[in-house]
Design a protein around this motif. Structure first.
Motif, short mmCIF file in Angstrom:
data_model
loop_
_atom_site.label_atom_id
_atom_site.label_comp_id
_atom_site.label_asym_id
_atom_site.label_seq_id
_atom_site.Cartn_x
_atom_site.Cartn_y
_atom_site.Cartn_z
N GLY A 165 0.86 -1.17 0.00
CA GLY A 165 0.00 0.00 0.00
C GLY A 165 0.89 1.21 0.00
O GLY A 165 2.12 1.11 0.13
N ARG A 166 0.28 2.38 -0.13
CA ARG A 166 1.11 3.59 -0.22
C ARG A 166 1.91 3.82 1.06
O ARG A 166 3.09 4.19 1.00
CB ARG A 166 0.22 4.80 -0.50
CG ARG A 166 1.01 6.08 -0.72
CD ARG A 166 0.11 7.26 -0.98
NE ARG A 166 0.91 8.48 -1.07
CZ ARG A 166 0.38 9.71 -1.13
NH1 ARG A 166 -0.94 9.84 -1.12
NH2 ARG A 166 1.15 10.76 -1.20
N LEU A 167 1.28 3.60 2.21
CA LEU A 167 1.99 3.81 3.47
C LEU A 167 3.18 2.88 3.59
O LEU A 167 4.25 3.29 4.01
CB LEU A 167 1.03 3.59 4.64
CG LEU A 167 1.53 4.02 6.02
CD1 LEU A 167 1.76 5.52 6.07
CD2 LEU A 167 0.56 3.59 7.10
N LEU A 168 2.99 1.62 3.21
CA LEU A 168 4.09 0.67 3.25
C LEU A 168 5.19 1.06 2.28
O LEU A 168 6.38 1.02 2.60
CB LEU A 168 3.58 -0.73 2.92
CG LEU A 168 4.66 -1.80 2.70
CD1 LEU A 168 5.46 -2.02 3.97
CD2 LEU A 168 4.04 -3.09 2.23
N LEU A 169 4.80 1.47 1.08
CA LEU A 169 5.78 1.84 0.06
C LEU A 169 6.62 3.03 0.53
O LEU A 169 7.85 3.02 0.43
CB LEU A 169 5.07 2.19 -1.25
CG LEU A 169 5.97 2.58 -2.42
CD1 LEU A 169 6.87 1.42 -2.82
CD2 LEU A 169 5.12 3.03 -3.62
N VAL A 170 5.96 4.06 1.06
CA VAL A 170 6.67 5.24 1.54
C VAL A 170 7.61 4.88 2.68
O VAL A 170 8.78 5.29 2.71
CB VAL A 170 5.66 6.33 1.98
CG1 VAL A 170 6.39 7.47 2.69
CG2 VAL A 170 4.91 6.87 0.77
N THR A 171 7.11 4.09 3.64
CA THR A 171 7.93 3.70 4.79
C THR A 171 9.12 2.87 4.35
O THR A 171 10.25 3.08 4.80
CB THR A 171 7.09 2.91 5.80
OG1 THR A 171 5.94 3.67 6.18
CG2 THR A 171 7.91 2.58 7.05
N GLY A 172 8.87 1.90 3.47
CA GLY A 172 9.95 1.04 3.00
C GLY A 172 11.03 1.80 2.26
O GLY A 172 12.23 1.57 2.48
N ILE A 173 10.62 2.73 1.39
CA ILE A 173 11.59 3.51 0.63
C ILE A 173 12.42 4.40 1.57
O ILE A 173 13.64 4.49 1.44
CB ILE A 173 10.89 4.35 -0.45
CG1 ILE A 173 10.34 3.44 -1.55
CG2 ILE A 173 11.84 5.38 -1.04
CD1 ILE A 173 9.54 4.17 -2.61
N LEU A 174 11.74 5.04 2.53
CA LEU A 174 12.46 5.91 3.47
C LEU A 174 13.45 5.10 4.31
O LEU A 174 14.60 5.52 4.52
CB LEU A 174 11.46 6.62 4.38
CG LEU A 174 10.85 7.92 3.85
CD1 LEU A 174 9.79 8.43 4.82
CD2 LEU A 174 11.92 8.98 3.64
N ALA A 175 13.02 3.95 4.80
CA ALA A 175 13.90 3.12 5.62
C ALA A 175 15.12 2.67 4.82
O ALA A 175 16.25 2.68 5.32
CB ALA A 175 13.14 1.92 6.15
N TRP A 176 14.89 2.28 3.57
CA TRP A 176 16.00 1.85 2.72
C TRP A 176 16.94 3.01 2.41
O TRP A 176 18.17 2.87 2.46
CB TRP A 176 15.48 1.23 1.43
CG TRP A 176 16.58 0.81 0.50
CD1 TRP A 176 17.35 -0.29 0.60
CD2 TRP A 176 17.02 1.52 -0.67
NE1 TRP A 176 18.27 -0.34 -0.44
CE2 TRP A 176 18.08 0.76 -1.23
CE3 TRP A 176 16.63 2.69 -1.30
CZ2 TRP A 176 18.74 1.16 -2.38
CZ3 TRP A 176 17.29 3.09 -2.45
CH2 TRP A 176 18.33 2.32 -2.97
N LEU A 177 16.37 4.20 2.12
CA LEU A 177 17.20 5.36 1.82
C LEU A 177 18.03 5.76 3.04
O LEU A 177 19.23 6.05 2.91
CB LEU A 177 16.32 6.54 1.38
CG LEU A 177 15.74 6.45 -0.03
CD1 LEU A 177 14.80 7.62 -0.29
CD2 LEU A 177 16.85 6.43 -1.08
#
Length: 399
Positions: free
Chosen positions: A68-80
């Motif tokens: 979902g969008r929340l997961l996608l945003v969180t995952g990208i931020l954590a990886w970055l």
């Protein structure tokens, strides 16, 4: 908590005993422990591809299933945050090490020409696949399971992950102190312990400082996007930092991290979703430690690696550790395969990496969990689809 603290104490005791006994034991005893280390190292090389398959496949599959969008945003931020921490650590170490470690370079950890310290016998266990193949396979199957939403394959991946957890907890972790004892026994017997201890003390101080600076940078970014005082945001998270220093566990610290994140005025639904997830996928502190320790060992052994090789290692490491925090010491375990296959680390280098990493585990864990609060602040600002009431905390906590 007891597992983490107990492991740290055992590692510390193993280092001390290895140094002391290395001054008194005869060559025959040292060769005996060298033989034990050879057997453990062979088993570890065989097991690492399974570890990557078990952890990364299930990690990607479980995350993708909740996409979902929340997961996608969180995952990208954590990886970055994680990968930026790796390159930040690389840049700082490149500037600091020529001065900090200038008196501890040029000694050989392998001493292959010293026949007295060779094992009594050798056992070669050939891995079923190499590390990079295991990593690629894990990504393919993980994303495939997430895309097809196959419950059967997801259950199989989770069961396989449980087996890997069991082997790490019941076999690898209990044997690590003995392995590290053998490493330091051999190094002391060969008269190379002084520069190693100098590296240990200098790295502890440098990594502590780098972790604090990274947290300030993370909260500066969070403060800018939400137009709030970043130091007040960071100060609110101090209880989580202190708790993580004591527990050395992202999972155990989750309740404190969540409570302090809520005090930073993050919406409860966002905080309850982001904090448990980031306890599994956000590894800024771990990246700082692993990269710093890797570069230190490369420098003191006069091993040459190109910038491209180091950059590739950091990039691959950021993906490989996606599920590593679920296991005590899992981050360094997941990194071993890449250290061996991409940077040419041998048994002694790996042993030192494990000892360095676990000795400084508190700083890395504290940086990881405290940075989770910054991610939660930014995720709320970016917005996204909140999980439904029944899925506010869908992710199992790391064990």
């Amino acid at each position: 908590m007891r597992l983490h603290i107990g492991l740290l104490l055992k590692i510390a005791a193993a280092i001390v005993l290895g140094i002391i006994l290395g001054l008194f034991l005869t060559e025959s005893w040292v060769r005996f422990f060298v033989t034990i280390n050879m057997l453990f190292s062979s088993f570890l090389s065989y097991f690492i591809p399974f570890l990557i398959l078990g952890l990364v496949t299930s990690g990607i599959a479980k995350l993708g299933d909740k996409a979902g969008r929340l997961l996608l945003v969180t995952g990208i931020l954590a990886w970055l945050f994680t990968i930026v921490s790796g390159f930040y650590s690389y840049g700082v170490c490149e500037l600091a090490y020529p001065i900090l470690l200038r008196d501890t370079t040029g000694f050989d950890l392998m001493t292959l020409d010293n026949t007295a310290l060779q094992p009594y016998f050798t056992v070669s266990i050939t891995p079923l696949t190499d590390v990079l193949s295991a990593l690629l396979t894990a990504f393919l199957f993980g994303t495939g399971i997430a895309a097809t939403k196959s419950r059967l394959l997801l259950d199989m991946a989770c069961d396989f992950e449980s087996v890997i957890h069991f082997i790490i907890k019941r076999v690898i972790i209990p044997l690590l102190p003995l392995y590290i004892f053998g490493i330091f026994l051999k190094i002391t017997f060969e008269g190379q312990i002084t520069p190693i201890l100098q590296v240990f003390l200098k790295l502890i101080l440098l990594i502590f400082i780098m972790s604090l600076v990274m947290l300030i940078l993370q909260y500066a970014l969070a403060g800018i996007v939400v137009r709030r005082n970043p130091f007040k945001l960071l100060y609110t998270m101090l209880p989580a930092y202190v708790t993580a220093l004591g527990t050395q566990s992202s999972a155990v610290t989750i309740p404190v991290t969540l409570e302090q994140t809520l005090k930073n005025k993050v919406q409860p639904d966002v905080a309850r979703f982001v904090i448990p997830l980031c306890a599994t996928i956000h590894l800024s502190g771990s990246m700082i430690k692993i990269v710093a320790c890797t570069l230190a060992i490369l420098l003191i052994t006069d091993t040459t690696c190109t910038n491209a090789e180091i950059f590739a290692f950091i990039l691959m490491l950021s993906f490989t550790m996606i599920a590593a925090p679920g296991v005590p010491g899992g981050a360094i375990m997941a990194a071993i395969g890449l250290l061996e296959s991409m940077l040419g680390f041998g048994e002694n280098e790996v042993g030192l990496m494990i000892a360095l990493y676990i000795t400084m585990d508190s700083f890395g864990t504290a940086c990881n969990v405290t940075g989770d609060g910054a991610i939660a602040v930014i995720v709320e600002w970016l917005g996204g689809d909140l999980p439904s009431a029944g899925e506010q905390n869908p992710y199992p906590l790391p064990r």
